[in-house]
Design a protein around this motif. Sequence first.
Motif, short mmCIF file in Angstrom:
data_model
loop_
_atom_site.label_atom_id
_atom_site.label_comp_id
_atom_site.label_asym_id
_atom_site.label_seq_id
_atom_site.Cartn_x
_atom_site.Cartn_y
_atom_site.Cartn_z
N PHE A 41 0.85 -1.02 -0.02
CA PHE A 41 -0.06 -0.06 0.09
C PHE A 41 0.92 1.40 0.05
O PHE A 41 1.93 1.32 0.34
N ASN A 42 0.09 2.30 -0.28
CA ASN A 42 0.74 3.85 -0.08
C ASN A 42 -0.22 4.53 0.57
O ASN A 42 -1.38 4.25 0.70
N VAL A 43 0.46 5.50 1.49
CA VAL A 43 -0.37 6.66 1.96
C VAL A 43 -0.19 7.82 0.97
O VAL A 43 0.86 7.97 0.57
N GLU A 44 -1.27 8.31 0.82
CA GLU A 44 -1.40 9.54 -0.41
C GLU A 44 -2.14 10.50 0.24
O GLU A 44 -2.84 10.46 1.20
N TYR A 45 -1.69 11.69 -0.39
CA TYR A 45 -2.41 12.93 0.05
C TYR A 45 -2.98 13.63 -1.37
O TYR A 45 -2.53 13.36 -2.33
N SER A 46 -3.85 14.51 -0.94
CA SER A 46 -4.76 15.26 -1.88
C SER A 46 -4.75 16.83 -1.59
O SER A 46 -4.97 17.00 -0.34
N PHE A 47 -4.65 17.43 -2.67
CA PHE A 47 -4.93 19.04 -2.73
C PHE A 47 -6.49 19.42 -2.72
O PHE A 47 -6.82 20.56 -2.59
N ASP A 48 -7.21 18.23 -3.30
CA ASP A 48 -8.55 18.53 -3.72
C ASP A 48 -9.53 18.42 -2.14
O ASP A 48 -8.92 17.73 -1.14
N ASP A 49 -10.17 19.22 -1.97
CA ASP A 49 -10.97 19.55 -0.79
C ASP A 49 -12.17 18.54 -0.46
O ASP A 49 -13.21 18.46 -1.47
N PRO A 50 -12.08 17.48 0.37
CA PRO A 50 -13.09 16.43 0.63
C PRO A 50 -14.66 17.19 1.06
O PRO A 50 -15.45 16.54 1.11
N MET A 51 -14.54 18.56 1.38
CA MET A 51 -15.60 19.11 1.95
C MET A 51 -16.45 19.98 0.76
O MET A 51 -17.54 20.48 0.88
N ASP A 52 -15.80 20.04 -0.59
CA ASP A 52 -16.16 20.55 -1.57
C ASP A 52 -17.65 19.68 -1.90
O ASP A 52 -17.53 18.59 -2.07
N ALA A 53 -18.56 20.35 -2.42
CA ALA A 53 -19.56 19.87 -3.19
C ALA A 53 -19.11 19.04 -4.24
O ALA A 53 -18.54 19.39 -5.11
N GLY A 54 -19.78 17.69 -4.54
CA GLY A 54 -19.29 16.88 -5.62
C GLY A 54 -18.06 15.99 -5.27
O GLY A 54 -17.66 15.32 -6.33
N TYR A 55 -17.42 16.22 -4.40
CA TYR A 55 -15.96 15.55 -4.08
C TYR A 55 -16.27 14.22 -4.29
O TYR A 55 -17.16 13.67 -3.45
N THR A 56 -15.45 13.52 -4.77
CA THR A 56 -15.22 11.98 -4.59
C THR A 56 -13.88 11.60 -4.41
O THR A 56 -12.93 12.25 -5.25
N VAL A 57 -13.65 10.46 -3.90
CA VAL A 57 -12.30 9.94 -3.68
C VAL A 57 -11.48 9.71 -4.98
O VAL A 57 -10.69 9.78 -5.16
N ALA A 58 -12.45 9.07 -5.70
CA ALA A 58 -12.05 8.69 -7.26
C ALA A 58 -11.80 9.59 -8.08
O ALA A 58 -10.85 9.59 -8.83
N GLY A 59 -12.28 10.85 -8.00
CA GLY A 59 -12.21 11.92 -8.66
C GLY A 59 -10.98 12.93 -8.11
O GLY A 59 -10.48 13.79 -8.91
N ALA A 60 -10.59 12.65 -7.31
CA ALA A 60 -9.49 13.57 -6.60
C ALA A 60 -8.17 13.14 -7.02
O ALA A 60 -7.88 11.98 -7.79
N THR A 61 -7.22 14.26 -7.07
CA THR A 61 -6.12 13.68 -7.54
C THR A 61 -4.96 13.38 -6.49
O THR A 61 -4.82 14.31 -5.45
N TRP A 62 -4.20 12.12 -6.24
CA TRP A 62 -3.56 11.81 -5.25
C TRP A 62 -2.42 11.86 -5.54
O TRP A 62 -1.72 11.47 -6.64
N TYR A 63 -1.22 11.98 -4.57
CA TYR A 63 0.13 11.85 -4.68
C TYR A 63 0.77 10.92 -3.30
O TYR A 63 0.25 11.26 -2.39
#
Length: 107
Positions: A41-63
């Motif tokens: 596994f990896n531990v990953e982070y994103s600059f996309d805000d999970p509190m934003d309307a329409g946010y999905t984990v699959a749609g976020a950009t992960w590093y």
Amino acid sequence: MTPISVSKTGTGRSAAIAVDNFLNPFNVGIGAAIPSGAATFNVEYSFDDPMDAGYTVAGATWYVASGFSGVTASTGGSLTVPCKAICINITSGTGTVTAQIVQAGTR
């Protein structure tokens, strides 16, 4: 901050854990373990805000977080890159990965 726990079994990403990117200094402690089975596994982070309307984990950009790439055993470390979300991404295996996440400066 009270530790937040997130788990994932089998390949794919866990739920996103929101963190406060406005804290200065930014520091998040992460401890990840494989309590059952085997997994990479990896531990990953994103600059996309999970509190934003329409946010999905699959749609976020992960590093992939430094030091948390291709992990196959219990590990710990910290994330100092200000970000908005953290998740576990199991890249292979059927095991379970559980992470404890603690952000300094919050309750």
